[in-house]
Design a protein around this motif. Structure first.
Motif, PDB file in Angstrom:
ATOM      1  N   GLY A   1       0.779  -1.149   0.143  1.00 31.40           N
ATOM      2  CA  GLY A   1      -0.045   0.064  -0.116  1.00 31.40           C
ATOM      3  C   GLY A   1       0.776   1.212   0.060  1.00 31.40           C
ATOM      4  O   GLY A   1       0.354   2.195   0.195  1.00 31.40           O
ATOM      5  N   VAL A   2       2.198   1.123  -0.181  1.00 34.40           N
ATOM      6  CA  VAL A   2       2.965   2.438  -0.034  1.00 34.40           C
ATOM      7  C   VAL A   2       2.598   3.303  -1.485  1.00 34.40           C
ATOM      8  O   VAL A   2       2.856   4.845  -0.949  1.00 34.40           O
ATOM      9  CB  VAL A   2       4.579   2.054  -0.040  1.00 34.40           C
ATOM     10  CG1 VAL A   2       4.815   1.425  -1.688  1.00 34.40           C
ATOM     11  CG2 VAL A   2       5.593   2.969   0.227  1.00 34.40           C
ATOM     12  N   TRP A   3       2.241   2.948  -2.350  1.00 34.97           N
ATOM     13  CA  TRP A   3       1.844   3.665  -3.511  1.00 34.97           C
ATOM     14  C   TRP A   3       0.563   4.190  -3.532  1.00 34.97           C
ATOM     15  O   TRP A   3      -0.052   4.676  -4.441  1.00 34.97           O
ATOM     16  CB  TRP A   3       2.350   3.128  -4.862  1.00 34.97           C
ATOM     17  CG  TRP A   3       3.871   2.494  -4.691  1.00 34.97           C
ATOM     18  CD1 TRP A   3       4.017   1.178  -4.994  1.00 34.97           C
ATOM     19  CD2 TRP A   3       4.779   3.192  -4.590  1.00 34.97           C
ATOM     20  NE1 TRP A   3       5.451   1.247  -4.881  1.00 34.97           N
ATOM     21  CE2 TRP A   3       5.960   2.357  -4.781  1.00 34.97           C
ATOM     22  CE3 TRP A   3       5.181   4.771  -4.472  1.00 34.97           C
ATOM     23  CZ2 TRP A   3       7.303   2.866  -4.616  1.00 34.97           C
ATOM     24  CZ3 TRP A   3       6.470   5.068  -4.515  1.00 34.97           C
ATOM     25  CH2 TRP A   3       7.594   4.386  -4.448  1.00 34.97           C
ATOM     26  N   ASP A   4      -0.210   4.009  -2.608  1.00 33.36           N
ATOM     27  CA  ASP A   4      -1.723   4.339  -2.492  1.00 33.36           C
ATOM     28  C   ASP A   4      -1.897   5.588  -2.777  1.00 33.36           C
ATOM     29  O   ASP A   4      -3.114   6.114  -3.564  1.00 33.36           O
ATOM     30  CB  ASP A   4      -2.323   3.938  -1.237  1.00 33.36           C
ATOM     31  CG  ASP A   4      -2.447   2.530  -0.874  1.00 33.36           C
ATOM     32  OD1 ASP A   4      -2.461   1.891  -1.902  1.00 33.36           O
ATOM     33  OD2 ASP A   4      -3.005   2.142   0.079  1.00 33.36           O
ATOM     34  N   GLU A   5      -1.102   6.902  -2.583  1.00 35.92           N
ATOM     35  CA  GLU A   5      -1.366   7.999  -3.063  1.00 35.92           C
ATOM     36  C   GLU A   5      -1.508   8.461  -4.570  1.00 35.92           C
ATOM     37  O   GLU A   5      -2.079   9.217  -5.017  1.00 35.92           O
ATOM     38  CB  GLU A   5      -0.278   9.015  -2.316  1.00 35.92           C
ATOM     39  CG  GLU A   5      -0.504   9.306  -0.810  1.00 35.92           C
ATOM     40  CD  GLU A   5       0.264  10.348  -0.338  1.00 35.92           C
ATOM     41  OE1 GLU A   5       0.124  11.616  -0.178  1.00 35.92           O
ATOM     42  OE2 GLU A   5       1.589   9.781  -0.295  1.00 35.92           O
ATOM     43  N   LEU A   6      -0.843   7.398  -5.224  1.00 33.11           N
ATOM     44  CA  LEU A   6      -0.597   7.563  -6.606  1.00 33.11           C
ATOM     45  C   LEU A   6      -1.759   6.928  -7.386  1.00 33.11           C
ATOM     46  O   LEU A   6      -1.895   7.408  -8.599  1.00 33.11           O
ATOM     47  CB  LEU A   6       0.854   6.940  -7.043  1.00 33.11           C
ATOM     48  CG  LEU A   6       1.945   7.745  -7.425  1.00 33.11           C
ATOM     49  CD1 LEU A   6       3.252   6.742  -7.589  1.00 33.11           C
ATOM     50  CD2 LEU A   6       1.787   8.819  -8.323  1.00 33.11           C
TER      51      LEU A   6
END
Length: 493
Positions: A480-485
């Protein structure tokens, strides 16, 4: 120049026929020739999924990496090709450029020499001059006929000492003579491959004058910076009650020109802290061990000037994934960086706030995301219409202004980042200066001037960057580290 209509037609053809290897290769090659490196990289990566062993695709991808300064990734892309008998000699030229970028002069010279022995047409005088540290020699330093026969070839450009010829030249034939290089430079103290025993930091301490008031939009990013970096220093007792000390790191990522460096400088100004902007030239050094000493000296400089914002731009060049690195000294730089982030003891970095920025967060070693290091990744998005209007206002506030509808200009600049908007204003100002010179007085900027300038600028950075990000993120977001993207990638057409 590559015809944009032709590129769009190729993209559409590739979309309709995603398994067409020659078509995908041709599109990637055109993008590379046009200098659109992020798009070319993404297309080569997609092509490699179709044909993992295709040497042309691997060489194209490696060249894309080299031109972006990702030398370790380039050598990783070339590994399998260089291990294959009879591989294309162009692979050796790309390897020479990558190894030279990593400071391995002897290996670079060896690869370059192999390439031009096998194909003299690949001779590159500029690369040769960099390998020798001097202008290229005008003549072939050997017999009129090169080893193995054939037409006279180009000059060999070996490393800093005399380079012995091979017992049997590539391609067969009679053993050739030694190929002398330039005189070796003076040996440094400590022997070859070792720099000075101590290092003085070359980065300088600044006092930033910008604050968050000079940064339009990006409210969520500014709030993350306040909570992580500013408030622990501004309200230490409150944070101490919860066991939180001042210090720590944050990694800003996003498309080029989105304002990451401006945000870092404004963070220092908001706090009234010292600001140290660290460039690659302040850290990287050709001598073994010197880069690590430079890192240590830079952190020590920040510790002496606390509270201090220590900012690393393009941090992926210093904190790249160790699995992608071929050189042991490159991995040592990463290890030293991790050690400095941790501090000699638990209080060593108190008051040192480490900010880093990158356009390629997926290349940063996962160890940097451990708590206590760059444990918070913050996406710096392209500005929306409201933010673009505010940026335009800030850029124009010290210029002669007439009637300006910034909201109208903002609507016409969809996809522009801060750097694009600055270029727009600069172009409008240049046109207005010509008019003012003719009129003999300052003629104020108006809406029409900015709209006219907007028609001459075509931003591509955001779409290119998002296209590259999609290839990395959509299949590697289990944590989930790239959820902002993800919302930005879903809207990409």
């Amino acid at each position: 120049m590559v015809d944009e209509a032709a590129l769009n037609a190729l993209r559409e053809a590739a979309r309709l026929s995603p398994d067409n290897l020659p078509l995908r290769r041709h599109l990637a090659d055109l993008l590379l020739a046009a200098g659109r490196l992020a798009e070319a990289e993404a297309e080569y990566q997609a092509t490699l999924l179709l044909a993992p062993g295709d040497p042309g695709t691997g060489i194209g991808l490696a060249e894309t990496f080299v031109r972006q300064g990702k030398n370790g990734a380039a050598m990783a892309a070339l590994d399998r090709i260089l291990a294959t008998p009879g591989y294309p000699p162009k692979a050796s030229v790309i390897a020479a450029r990558a190894l030279l970028g990593d400071g391995d002069l002897q290996a670079a010279a060896r690869h370059y020499r192999d390439a031009i022995v096998r194909d003299p047409a690949l001779a590159d005088p500029e690369l040769a001059a960099r390998l020798t540290g001097s202008a290229p020699e005008p003549a072939y330093p050997g017999p009129a006929t090169p080893p193995g026969g054939g037409a006279p070839g180009p000059t060999y450009y070996p490393g800093p000492a005399a380079y012995p010829g091979p017992a049997t030249p590539s391609g067969g034939g009679t053993p050739g003579p030694a190929y002398p290089g330039p005189a070796a430079p003076p040996q440094p103290a400590g022997g070859w491959g070792h720099g000075p025993a101590s290092a003085e930091p070359t980065a300088e301490v600044e006092r930033a004058r910008t604050t968050f008031a000079d940064v339009a939009g990006m409210d969520s990013v500014k709030e993350a910076l306040r909570m992580k970096l500013l408030l622990p220093i501004q309200q230490p007792e409150l944070f101490k009650a919860f066991g939180k000390r001042s210090g720590g790191g944050m990694l800003l990522y996003g498309p080029p020109g989105s304002g990451k460096t401006h945000l870092a400088r404004a963070t220092a100004g908001e706090l009234g802290a010292a600001f140290i902007n660290v460039g690659l030239a302040d850290i990287l050094d050709m001598w073994t061990g010197s880069s690590e000493r430079n890192l240590r000296a830079t952190f020590d400089l920040a510790r002496r000037n606390r509270p201090c914002i220590l900012f690393f731009d393009e941090v992926d060049a210093l904190a790249a994934r160790r699995s992608d690195m071929r050189q042991a000294h490159s991995r040592q730089i990463v290890n030293q960086f991790l050690a400095e982030l941790d501090g000699v003891d638990q209080h060593a970095n108190e008051g040192v706030l480490v900010l880093a920025a990158t356009n390629a967060p997926w290349y940063v070693d996962v160890a940097f995301r451990r708590p206590g290091r760059f444990d918070q990744l913050v996406f710096v998005p392209p500005p929306d219409a409201t933010a673009r209007a505010a940026i335009l206002f800030l850029l124009c506030r010290d210029k002669p202004l007439g009637e300006v509808d910034f909201a109208q200009v903002a609507k016409a600049t969809e996809g522009f980042v801060g750097a694009d908007l600055k270029g727009l204003v600069d172009r409008a100002v240049e046109a207005k200066l010509h008019e003012s010179i003719r009129a003999g007085r300052p003629v104020p900027l108006g809406t029409w001037d900015l709209m006219t300038a907007a028609q001459t600028i075509r931003p591509t950075a955001v779409r290119e960057w998002l296209g590259t990000a999609r290839n990395y993120v959509l299949h590697s977001n289990e944590s989930g580290v790239w959820d902002e993207l993800l919302p930005w990638l879903r809207d990409l057409r």
